[in-house]
Scaffold this motif. Structure first.
Motif, PDB file in Angstrom:
ATOM      1  N   ARG A 194      11.355  -8.088   5.816  1.00 49.21           N
ATOM      2  CA  ARG A 194      12.351  -7.085   6.188  1.00 49.21           C
ATOM      3  C   ARG A 194      13.582  -7.778   6.752  1.00 49.21           C
ATOM      4  N   MET A 195      14.709  -7.542   6.122  1.00 51.33           N
ATOM      5  CA  MET A 195      15.982  -8.152   6.526  1.00 51.33           C
ATOM      6  C   MET A 195      16.934  -7.067   7.002  1.00 51.33           C
ATOM      7  N   GLN A 196      17.468  -7.253   8.195  1.00 49.20           N
ATOM      8  CA  GLN A 196      18.414  -6.298   8.764  1.00 49.20           C
ATOM      9  C   GLN A 196      19.823  -6.880   8.695  1.00 49.20           C
ATOM     10  N   PHE A 197      20.693  -6.223   7.926  1.00 51.90           N
ATOM     11  CA  PHE A 197      22.074  -6.693   7.802  1.00 51.90           C
ATOM     12  C   PHE A 197      22.967  -6.109   8.888  1.00 51.90           C
ATOM     13  N   SER A 198      22.722  -4.860   9.246  1.00 51.74           N
ATOM     14  CA  SER A 198      23.480  -4.201  10.303  1.00 51.74           C
ATOM     15  C   SER A 198      22.588  -3.110  10.883  1.00 51.74           C
ATOM     16  N   GLN A 199      23.149  -2.300  11.775  1.00 53.68           N
ATOM     17  CA  GLN A 199      22.351  -1.248  12.389  1.00 53.68           C
ATOM     18  C   GLN A 199      21.896  -0.220  11.373  1.00 53.68           C
ATOM     19  N   SER A 200      22.641  -0.041  10.286  1.00 55.78           N
ATOM     20  CA  SER A 200      22.336   1.017   9.325  1.00 55.78           C
ATOM     21  C   SER A 200      22.009   0.497   7.931  1.00 55.78           C
ATOM     22  N   LEU A 201      21.904  -0.812   7.758  1.00 53.09           N
ATOM     23  CA  LEU A 201      21.675  -1.349   6.426  1.00 53.09           C
ATOM     24  C   LEU A 201      20.680  -2.502   6.491  1.00 53.09           C
ATOM     25  N   GLY A 202      19.680  -2.446   5.635  1.00 53.56           N
ATOM     26  CA  GLY A 202      18.691  -3.503   5.563  1.00 53.56           C
ATOM     27  C   GLY A 202      18.114  -3.609   4.171  1.00 53.56           C
ATOM     28  N   LEU A 203      17.260  -4.609   3.970  1.00 51.43           N
ATOM     29  CA  LEU A 203      16.662  -4.845   2.662  1.00 51.43           C
ATOM     30  C   LEU A 203      15.232  -5.325   2.868  1.00 51.43           C
ATOM     31  N   ASN A 204      14.292  -4.762   2.104  1.00 50.51           N
ATOM     32  CA  ASN A 204      12.886  -5.165   2.153  1.00 50.51           C
ATOM     33  C   ASN A 204      12.481  -5.777   0.823  1.00 50.51           C
ATOM     34  N   LEU A 205      11.994  -7.004   0.848  1.00 51.60           N
ATOM     35  CA  LEU A 205      11.366  -7.616  -0.316  1.00 51.60           C
ATOM     36  C   LEU A 205       9.861  -7.435  -0.160  1.00 51.60           C
ATOM     37  N   PHE A 206       9.194  -6.870  -1.178  1.00 55.23           N
ATOM     38  CA  PHE A 206       7.786  -6.546  -1.000  1.00 55.23           C
ATOM     39  C   PHE A 206       6.928  -7.061  -2.152  1.00 55.23           C
ATOM     40  N   TYR A 207       5.660  -7.283  -1.789  1.00 52.13           N
ATOM     41  CA  TYR A 207       4.622  -7.634  -2.756  1.00 52.13           C
ATOM     42  C   TYR A 207       3.404  -6.784  -2.430  1.00 52.13           C
ATOM     43  N   ASP A 208       2.899  -6.026  -3.407  1.00 47.36           N
ATOM     44  CA  ASP A 208       1.728  -5.176  -3.232  1.00 47.36           C
ATOM     45  C   ASP A 208       0.619  -5.639  -4.158  1.00 47.36           C
ATOM     46  N   GLY A 209      -0.594  -5.570  -3.683  1.00 44.04           N
ATOM     47  CA  GLY A 209      -1.754  -5.863  -4.508  1.00 44.04           C
ATOM     48  C   GLY A 209      -2.841  -4.844  -4.245  1.00 44.04           C
ATOM     49  N   GLY A 210      -3.528  -4.398  -5.311  1.00 49.55           N
ATOM     50  CA  GLY A 210      -4.544  -3.382  -5.126  1.00 49.55           C
ATOM     51  C   GLY A 210      -5.665  -3.464  -6.145  1.00 49.55           C
ATOM     52  N   ILE A 211      -6.851  -3.095  -5.708  1.00 55.86           N
ATOM     53  CA  ILE A 211      -8.018  -2.990  -6.581  1.00 55.86           C
ATOM     54  C   ILE A 211      -8.668  -1.639  -6.329  1.00 55.86           C
ATOM     55  N   LEU A 212      -8.992  -0.920  -7.404  1.00 55.44           N
ATOM     56  CA  LEU A 212      -9.632   0.384  -7.326  1.00 55.44           C
ATOM     57  C   LEU A 212     -10.783   0.390  -8.326  1.00 55.44           C
ATOM     58  N   VAL A 213     -12.026   0.310  -7.832  1.00 56.89           N
ATOM     59  CA  VAL A 213     -13.201   0.201  -8.706  1.00 56.89           C
ATOM     60  C   VAL A 213     -14.324   1.073  -8.142  1.00 56.89           C
ATOM     61  N   ASN A 214     -15.440   1.106  -8.875  1.00 58.75           N
ATOM     62  CA  ASN A 214     -16.606   1.892  -8.465  1.00 58.75           C
ATOM     63  C   ASN A 214     -17.847   1.043  -8.240  1.00 58.75           C
ATOM     64  N   ASP A 215     -17.730  -0.264  -8.413  1.00 63.02           N
ATOM     65  CA  ASP A 215     -18.861  -1.168  -8.240  1.00 63.02           C
ATOM     66  C   ASP A 215     -18.404  -2.386  -7.456  1.00 63.02           C
ATOM     67  N   ILE A 216     -19.186  -2.780  -6.456  1.00 66.87           N
ATOM     68  CA  ILE A 216     -18.807  -3.903  -5.610  1.00 66.87           C
ATOM     69  C   ILE A 216     -18.652  -5.186  -6.422  1.00 66.87           C
ATOM     70  N   LYS A 217     -19.364  -5.290  -7.558  1.00 67.56           N
ATOM     71  CA  LYS A 217     -19.274  -6.480  -8.394  1.00 67.56           C
ATOM     72  C   LYS A 217     -17.910  -6.590  -9.078  1.00 67.56           C
ATOM     73  N   GLU A 218     -17.199  -5.463  -9.170  1.00 64.95           N
ATOM     74  CA  GLU A 218     -15.888  -5.457  -9.828  1.00 64.95           C
ATOM     75  C   GLU A 218     -14.750  -5.780  -8.864  1.00 64.95           C
TER      76      GLU A 218
END
Length: 579
Positions: free
Chosen positions: A543-567
């Motif tokens: 999260r980068m804050q340029f001023s009181q009203s302006l900023g920029l977020n660089l993000f990385y998301d990772g997710g796993i959605l399964v029905n078996d613990i082996k997966e």
């Protein structure tokens, strides 16, 4: 619709500024800063109230009094950077209906802290005192911060019953700054008598039982603050103030005056606007336009039991949630139960839900009763349990159902089914700021058991663990990360997931590369979301804050959605990157 309203409002303001100009208004054309050799203009401009507007055709209005305050703000900022002899002259030139503002800065010498001497402290170590006051040798001398933190240092002494401590800070300025801190802690202070103002005498017992101290105890500021918060949590008072008054002819006794203003006992409340609304228990809140109206009686039968009845309507902005949510509640809540301080609420509810796993999306009714109890550790940390006895009503679902005599009824209408559950949540919030954290962490663990010894028509358990951390890299850079791990046991795949008990991904609050709930879908068009019984999620942001009203977020998301613990492995990991 929202976009049309927004365009109409913008058009109105633009037309008004051209068609109905105010000839008496003077607007700001430019701001010039000269002489700032050590601090850039980019860093100084956001501190100013008097500066050109960022909006086209709409200049900021000039105010001479605010210009004087801006000069004082700049001076204090330079002093906080060690420029103790700073001089700033502010002027302006008027041209027609616009002004050009000028700040002439003479920085002078920058002073650094070279040595700190502390005498007289016994309760608090030198290291802790330096940390509280922000004193670190070799850095610019910040006298502004020291003055701001002096009150906090005195509060720390009050944690050791030193209410009448005296702290004298004397900076010695040569080529650098040496600080001499003389501390007189004073005697241990005790509570003598407690007086209550602003309420009837018969209500005093409700106040005294919330106090974490009594006559004869040490005066400890933490006990005072926590007692104040307990009175606020009771929901009976709009103002709570504790005033210590020294007892005459005594060096170590104080009387505590508790000043209270009672809230209105009966009132109607209403509000509306754009805000996140929790549409389903298993999903994060959704951005929505909503409104509610509520009647509240804060003291029924002259007790601290609160009665309320509330109607809420919310219209989610996501295209998948085009139908409104309607919820009606009638509830009672009380801080004290049978002489124990155990905040408890009992609430009956009716609401409409939307089932997206059907071929034809339709509303589902949910109604029932719930009881919750909560124990707080501090303002934002708590343990909570919720018991729910609820019914779901859906006239449109057809399925097979096995009845008690083992006969099979085909294509029967499942109009109502009952569900009972018990959930427990442990929530530990140690962020430095609730809304804009730059350091600290949040740990949350949630367990829910449905059916089994509770009864009802469904039996499953759910565990959801979450950890968030925040690290400030510098003044304007914060690294934030979140990890969530969840598992659902004994889920029947033939059951319709009305309240989103299963796990789902996709949307602005988790996997931002997918639309809401659309990380996994059941049809080729990708319209019907499906969930999993196991979920792993990680969110990482710079999260980068340029001023009181302006900023920029660089993000990385990772997710796993399964029905078996082996997966649960990297082969099933979905990722997205963006800003």
């Amino acid at each position: 619709m929202i976009r049309k309203i927004y365009l109409i409002l913008i058009s109105y303001f633009l037309v008004s500024s051209f068609v109905f100009p105010d000839e008496d208004i003077i607007r700001i054309n430019s701001v010039t800063i000269n002489g700032n050799e050590s601090i850039s203009r980019k860093e100084l401009i956001p501190l100013l109230r008097q500066r050109p507007s960022k909006f086209l055709f709409m200049g900021a209005v000039f105010n001479g009094r605010l210009l004087k305050m801006d000069a004082l703000t700049l001076k204090n900022y330079f002093i906080s950077k060690g420029f103790l002899n700073i001089r700033i002259n502010e002027t302006y030139k008027l041209i027609d209906d616009y002004v050009d503002i000028y700040f002439e800065i003479i920085e002078g010498k920058q002073y650094f802290l070279s040595k700190v001497e502390i005498v007289g402290n016994e309760s608090i170590s030198n290291k802790e005192i330096k940390t509280i006051l922000g004193l670190k040798e070799g850095l610019p001398f910040n006298s502004v911060f020291i003055k701001e933190r002096l009150t906090e240092l005195q509060r720390q002494f009050e944690n050791y019953s030193k209410l009448f401590s005296e702290i004298d800070i004397n900076p010695i300025i040569t080529d650098s700054v040496t600080i001499s801190i003389l501390i007189k802690e004073g005697p241990d202070v005790f509570v003598n008598k407690i007086f209550i103002e602003g309420i009837d005498l018969i209500d005093s017992s409700k106040v005294l039982r919330e106090l974490l101290f009594t006559s004869g105890d040490y005066y400890l500021i933490n006990n005072i603050d926590n007692s104040k918060q307990r009175l606020k949590d009771s929901g009976l008072y709009s103002l709570v103030n504790f005033i210590p008054v020294r007892v005459a002819d005594s060096d170590n006794l104080v009387n505590i005056i508790i000043s209270l203003n009672k809230l209105k006992q009966r009132e109607w409340l209403s509000a509306g606007g754009f805000e996140p609304i929790e549409f389903y228990e298993g999903l994060d809140p959704k951005d929505a336009i909503g409104a509610f109206i509520e009647f509240r009686n804060r003291s029924i039968f002259k007790t601290n039991t609160n009665f309320s009845t509330k109607l809420m309507v919310g219209f989610p902005l996501d295209e998948e949630f085009s139908e409104p949510r309607i919820r009606y509640d009638i509830g009672l809540n009380s801080i004290w139960i049978m002489g124990l301080r155990l905040p408890t609420s009992i609430n009956s509810f009716y609401e409409t839900l939307i089932n997206y796993e059907q071929d034809n999306i339709d509303q589902v009714e949910r109604y029932g009763i719930e009881m919750s109890q909560i124990i707080k550790f501090d303002k934002r940390s708590y343990i909570q349990n919720i018991t729910v006895w609820e019914y779901f009503s859906d006239d449109n679902i057809k399925n097979n159902e096995i009845v008690s005599d083992d006969s099979l009824i085909n294509n029967s209408s499942i109009k109502n089914f009952q569900q009972r559950s018990l959930s427990i949540r442990y929530h530990l919030d140690k962020k430095n700021n609730q809304f804009f954290p730059k350091s600290g962490y949040l740990f949350d663990i949630y367990f829910k058991s449905t059916g089994y010894f509770l009864g009802g028509e469904r039996n499953h358990q759910k565990l959801d663990i979450s950890f968030q951390s925040y690290h400030s890299l510098n003044k304007k850079l914060v690294f934030a990360s979140k990890i969530k791990l969840g598992k659902l046991w004994s889920w029947n795949d033939s059951d319709v997931d009305y309240s989103y008990e299963k796990f789902y991904l996709g949307g602005s609050s988790n996997m931002r590369g997918w639309q809401n709930l659309k990380y996994m879908t059941v049809d080729q068009l990708g319209e019907t979301p499906i969930g999993g019984t196991i979920r792993f999620l990680t969110n990482n942001e710079l999260r980068m804050q340029f001023s009181q009203s302006l900023g920029l977020n660089l993000f990385y998301d990772g997710g796993i959605l399964v029905n078996d613990i082996k997966e649960l492995n990297k082969n099933n990991l979905g990722v997205d990157i963006g800003l």
